[in-house]
Scaffold this motif. Structure first.
Motif, PDB file in Angstrom:
ATOM      1  N   TRP A  24       0.734  -1.243  -0.014  1.00 46.45           N
ATOM      2  CA  TRP A  24       0.092   0.048  -0.019  1.00 46.45           C
ATOM      3  C   TRP A  24       0.873   1.045   0.133  1.00 46.45           C
ATOM      4  O   TRP A  24       1.797   1.360   0.640  1.00 46.45           O
ATOM      5  N   ARG A  25       0.603   2.013  -0.832  1.00 48.63           N
ATOM      6  CA  ARG A  25       1.341   3.169  -1.026  1.00 48.63           C
ATOM      7  C   ARG A  25       0.598   4.892  -0.940  1.00 48.63           C
ATOM      8  O   ARG A  25      -0.381   4.851  -1.706  1.00 48.63           O
ATOM      9  N   LEU A  26       1.123   5.434  -0.191  1.00 48.16           N
ATOM     10  CA  LEU A  26       0.592   6.716   0.033  1.00 48.16           C
ATOM     11  C   LEU A  26       1.129   7.764  -1.102  1.00 48.16           C
ATOM     12  O   LEU A  26       2.129   7.972  -1.102  1.00 48.16           O
ATOM     13  N   GLN A  27       0.322   8.307  -1.871  1.00 46.38           N
ATOM     14  CA  GLN A  27       0.518   9.105  -2.800  1.00 46.38           C
ATOM     15  C   GLN A  27      -0.089  10.444  -2.655  1.00 46.38           C
ATOM     16  O   GLN A  27      -0.903  10.628  -1.772  1.00 46.38           O
ATOM     17  N   PRO A  28       0.355  11.662  -3.370  1.00 46.35           N
ATOM     18  CA  PRO A  28      -0.328  13.086  -2.822  1.00 46.35           C
ATOM     19  C   PRO A  28      -1.782  13.041  -2.919  1.00 46.35           C
ATOM     20  O   PRO A  28      -2.366  13.435  -2.059  1.00 46.35           O
ATOM     21  N   ALA A  29      -2.434  12.308  -4.127  1.00 43.13           N
ATOM     22  CA  ALA A  29      -3.744  12.646  -4.130  1.00 43.13           C
ATOM     23  C   ALA A  29      -4.545  11.164  -4.019  1.00 43.13           C
ATOM     24  O   ALA A  29      -5.866  11.142  -4.132  1.00 43.13           O
TER      25      ALA A  29
END
Length: 193
Positions: A24-29
Protein backbone atom coordinates in the motif's frame (compact mmCIF):
# COMPACT_ATOMS: atom_id res chain seq x y z
CA UNK A 1 -1.91 18.76 2.46
CA UNK A 2 1.16 18.40 4.58
CA UNK A 3 3.30 15.29 4.26
CA UNK A 4 3.31 12.79 7.09
CA UNK A 5 6.96 12.82 8.15
CA UNK A 6 6.32 10.53 11.11
CA UNK A 7 4.64 7.77 9.06
CA UNK A 8 5.85 5.38 6.39
CA UNK A 9 4.67 6.14 2.87
CA UNK A 10 4.36 2.42 2.11
CA UNK A 11 3.20 -0.63 4.02
CA UNK A 12 3.58 -4.25 2.86
CA UNK A 13 1.70 -7.25 4.18
CA UNK A 14 1.27 -10.87 3.18
CA UNK A 15 -2.33 -11.77 4.10
CA UNK A 16 -2.05 -15.53 3.65
CA UNK A 17 0.67 -18.10 3.29
CA UNK A 18 0.23 -18.71 -0.44
CA UNK A 19 -0.51 -15.12 -1.45
CA UNK A 20 1.94 -12.57 -2.73
CA UNK A 21 2.70 -9.54 -0.55
CA UNK A 22 0.46 -6.52 -1.03
CA UNK A 23 2.06 -3.07 -0.87
CA UNK A 24 0.00 0.00 0.00
CA UNK A 25 1.54 3.34 -1.03
CA UNK A 26 0.47 6.82 0.01
CA UNK A 27 0.66 9.16 -2.97
CA UNK A 28 -0.21 12.86 -2.99
CA UNK A 29 -3.87 12.47 -4.11
CA UNK A 30 -4.48 8.74 -4.03
CA UNK A 31 -3.69 5.38 -2.50
CA UNK A 32 -1.87 2.85 -4.69
CA UNK A 33 -2.26 -0.88 -4.02
CA UNK A 34 0.28 -3.23 -5.61
CA UNK A 35 -0.78 -6.87 -5.36
CA UNK A 36 1.94 -8.91 -7.05
CA UNK A 37 1.28 -9.77 -10.68
CA UNK A 38 -1.95 -7.76 -10.98
CA UNK A 39 -2.16 -4.20 -12.26
CA UNK A 40 -1.90 -1.65 -9.43
CA UNK A 41 -5.16 -0.30 -8.05
CA UNK A 42 -5.45 3.46 -7.56
CA UNK A 43 -7.98 4.88 -5.10
CA UNK A 44 -8.49 8.62 -4.85
CA UNK A 45 -8.67 9.67 -1.20
CA UNK A 46 -11.79 11.72 -2.05
CA UNK A 47 -13.56 8.53 -3.25
CA UNK A 48 -13.11 6.73 0.07
CA UNK A 49 -16.42 6.96 1.97
CA UNK A 50 -15.69 4.87 5.07
CA UNK A 51 -12.77 3.64 7.15
CA UNK A 52 -13.31 0.98 9.82
CA UNK A 53 -10.72 -0.18 12.39
CA UNK A 54 -11.45 -3.61 13.86
CA UNK A 55 -9.78 -5.79 16.46
CA UNK A 56 -9.84 -9.07 14.51
CA UNK A 57 -8.01 -11.88 16.33
CA UNK A 58 -7.54 -15.32 14.81
CA UNK A 59 -6.34 -18.53 16.48
CA UNK A 60 -2.67 -17.83 15.80
CA UNK A 61 -2.92 -14.05 15.54
CA UNK A 62 -4.26 -12.84 18.90
CA UNK A 63 -3.27 -9.19 18.34
CA UNK A 64 -4.44 -8.94 14.70
CA UNK A 65 -6.19 -5.77 13.70
CA UNK A 66 -7.70 -4.78 10.40
CA UNK A 67 -8.37 -1.48 8.66
CA UNK A 68 -11.08 -1.69 5.99
CA UNK A 69 -11.72 1.16 3.57
CA UNK A 70 -14.85 1.40 1.44
CA UNK A 71 -14.97 3.39 -1.81
CA UNK A 72 -17.99 4.99 -3.52
CA UNK A 73 -18.57 1.92 -5.70
CA UNK A 74 -19.01 -0.24 -2.57
CA UNK A 75 -15.71 -2.09 -3.01
CA UNK A 76 -13.81 -2.82 0.20
CA UNK A 77 -10.08 -3.15 0.77
CA UNK A 78 -8.54 -4.47 4.00
CA UNK A 79 -5.13 -3.90 5.55
CA UNK A 80 -4.01 -6.34 8.27
CA UNK A 81 -1.58 -5.60 11.09
CA UNK A 82 0.20 -8.97 10.81
CA UNK A 83 2.05 -10.64 7.95
CA UNK A 84 2.76 -14.28 7.13
CA UNK A 85 6.47 -15.11 7.04
CA UNK A 86 6.20 -18.86 6.45
CA UNK A 87 4.13 -21.88 7.49
CA UNK A 88 4.75 -21.39 11.21
CA UNK A 89 5.64 -17.75 11.70
CA UNK A 90 3.26 -14.80 11.61
CA UNK A 91 4.83 -11.45 12.46
CA UNK A 92 3.09 -8.42 13.94
CA UNK A 93 3.90 -5.14 12.21
CA UNK A 94 2.53 -2.99 14.96
CA UNK A 95 4.48 0.26 14.53
CA UNK A 96 4.43 0.27 10.72
CA UNK A 97 0.72 -0.57 10.59
CA UNK A 98 -0.25 2.07 13.18
CA UNK A 99 1.82 4.80 11.50
CA UNK A 100 0.50 3.95 8.05
CA UNK A 101 -3.15 3.83 9.15
CA UNK A 102 -2.83 7.16 10.98
CA UNK A 103 -1.33 8.81 7.88
CA UNK A 104 -3.98 7.26 5.62
CA UNK A 105 -6.81 8.48 7.89
CA UNK A 106 -5.45 12.04 7.87
CA UNK A 107 -5.22 12.07 4.07
CA UNK A 108 -8.71 10.67 3.63
CA UNK A 109 -10.17 13.22 6.08
CA UNK A 110 -8.46 16.09 4.25
CA UNK A 111 -9.75 14.92 0.85
CA UNK A 112 -13.24 13.81 1.95
CA UNK A 113 -14.58 15.43 5.15
CA UNK A 114 -17.83 13.42 4.76
CA UNK A 115 -16.01 10.08 5.17
CA UNK A 116 -17.22 7.94 8.10
CA UNK A 117 -14.47 6.89 10.53
CA UNK A 118 -15.62 4.00 12.74
CA UNK A 119 -13.88 1.55 15.04
CA UNK A 120 -15.32 -1.78 16.16
CA UNK A 121 -17.68 -4.31 14.66
CA UNK A 122 -20.83 -3.23 12.78
CA UNK A 123 -23.77 -2.60 15.14
CA UNK A 124 -25.76 -5.67 14.01
CA UNK A 125 -22.79 -7.98 14.59
CA UNK A 126 -22.08 -6.38 17.95
CA UNK A 127 -25.70 -7.03 19.01
CA UNK A 128 -25.29 -10.70 18.08
CA UNK A 129 -22.08 -10.84 20.11
CA UNK A 130 -23.98 -9.46 23.11
CA UNK A 131 -26.75 -12.05 22.85
CA UNK A 132 -24.76 -15.15 21.81
CA UNK A 133 -23.51 -16.27 25.27
CA UNK A 134 -26.94 -16.12 26.94
CA UNK A 135 -28.15 -19.54 25.72
CA UNK A 136 -24.65 -20.98 26.18
CA UNK A 137 -24.65 -20.05 29.88
CA UNK A 138 -27.94 -21.89 30.30
CA UNK A 139 -26.31 -25.24 29.45
CA UNK A 140 -23.86 -25.37 32.38
CA UNK A 141 -26.53 -24.03 34.73
CA UNK A 142 -28.93 -26.76 33.62
CA UNK A 143 -26.16 -29.33 34.12
CA UNK A 144 -25.60 -28.06 37.67
CA UNK A 145 -29.29 -28.45 38.44
CA UNK A 146 -29.25 -32.08 37.18
CA UNK A 147 -26.44 -32.84 39.65
CA UNK A 148 -28.78 -31.93 42.46
CA UNK A 149 -26.98 -28.69 43.36
CA UNK A 150 -29.55 -26.42 45.04
CA UNK A 151 -29.84 -23.19 46.95
CA UNK A 152 -26.68 -21.35 47.97
CA UNK A 153 -24.36 -23.89 46.36
CA UNK A 154 -26.14 -23.46 43.03
CA UNK A 155 -25.79 -19.66 43.27
CA UNK A 156 -22.10 -19.99 44.17
CA UNK A 157 -21.31 -22.31 41.25
CA UNK A 158 -23.41 -20.22 38.88
CA UNK A 159 -21.49 -17.12 39.96
CA UNK A 160 -18.15 -18.86 39.41
CA UNK A 161 -19.25 -19.94 35.92
CA UNK A 162 -20.39 -16.42 35.09
CA UNK A 163 -17.06 -14.93 36.19
CA UNK A 164 -14.98 -17.53 34.32
CA UNK A 165 -17.02 -17.16 31.12
CA UNK A 166 -17.82 -13.49 31.55
CA UNK A 167 -14.40 -11.87 31.89
CA UNK A 168 -13.03 -12.90 28.47
CA UNK A 169 -16.42 -12.12 26.93
CA UNK A 170 -16.49 -8.63 28.45
CA UNK A 171 -12.92 -7.94 27.27
CA UNK A 172 -13.86 -9.00 23.73
CA UNK A 173 -17.02 -6.89 23.81
CA UNK A 174 -15.03 -3.85 24.91
CA UNK A 175 -12.55 -4.31 22.04
CA UNK A 176 -15.36 -4.68 19.47
CA UNK A 177 -17.60 -1.83 20.66
CA UNK A 178 -18.70 0.31 17.66
CA UNK A 179 -17.66 3.95 18.01
CA UNK A 180 -16.56 6.80 15.77
CA UNK A 181 -13.09 8.29 15.95
CA UNK A 182 -11.26 11.46 14.98
CA UNK A 183 -9.05 10.66 11.96
CA UNK A 184 -6.56 13.36 12.95
CA UNK A 185 -6.01 11.87 16.42
CA UNK A 186 -6.72 8.13 16.51
CA UNK A 187 -6.74 6.85 20.10
CA UNK A 188 -4.00 4.37 20.97
CA UNK A 189 -6.50 1.69 22.03
CA UNK A 190 -7.87 1.54 18.46
CA UNK A 191 -4.54 0.43 17.04
CA UNK A 192 -2.31 -2.50 18.00
CA UNK A 193 0.30 -1.94 20.69
Amino acid sequence: MTPDHDAPDAYSVRNALFERPVTWRLQPARLRIDAGMKQPIHLDYADIVAMRLVYDPKRTEWNRQRCTITVRTGERFSIASVTYLDVIRIAPQTAAYAGFVRALARRIAAANPACRFVAGKPAWLYALMLAAPIPLLGLPLAWLSTLGVKGRDFLFYAGVLLVIAGLPWLYTLFRHKPRSFDPRAIADDMLPR
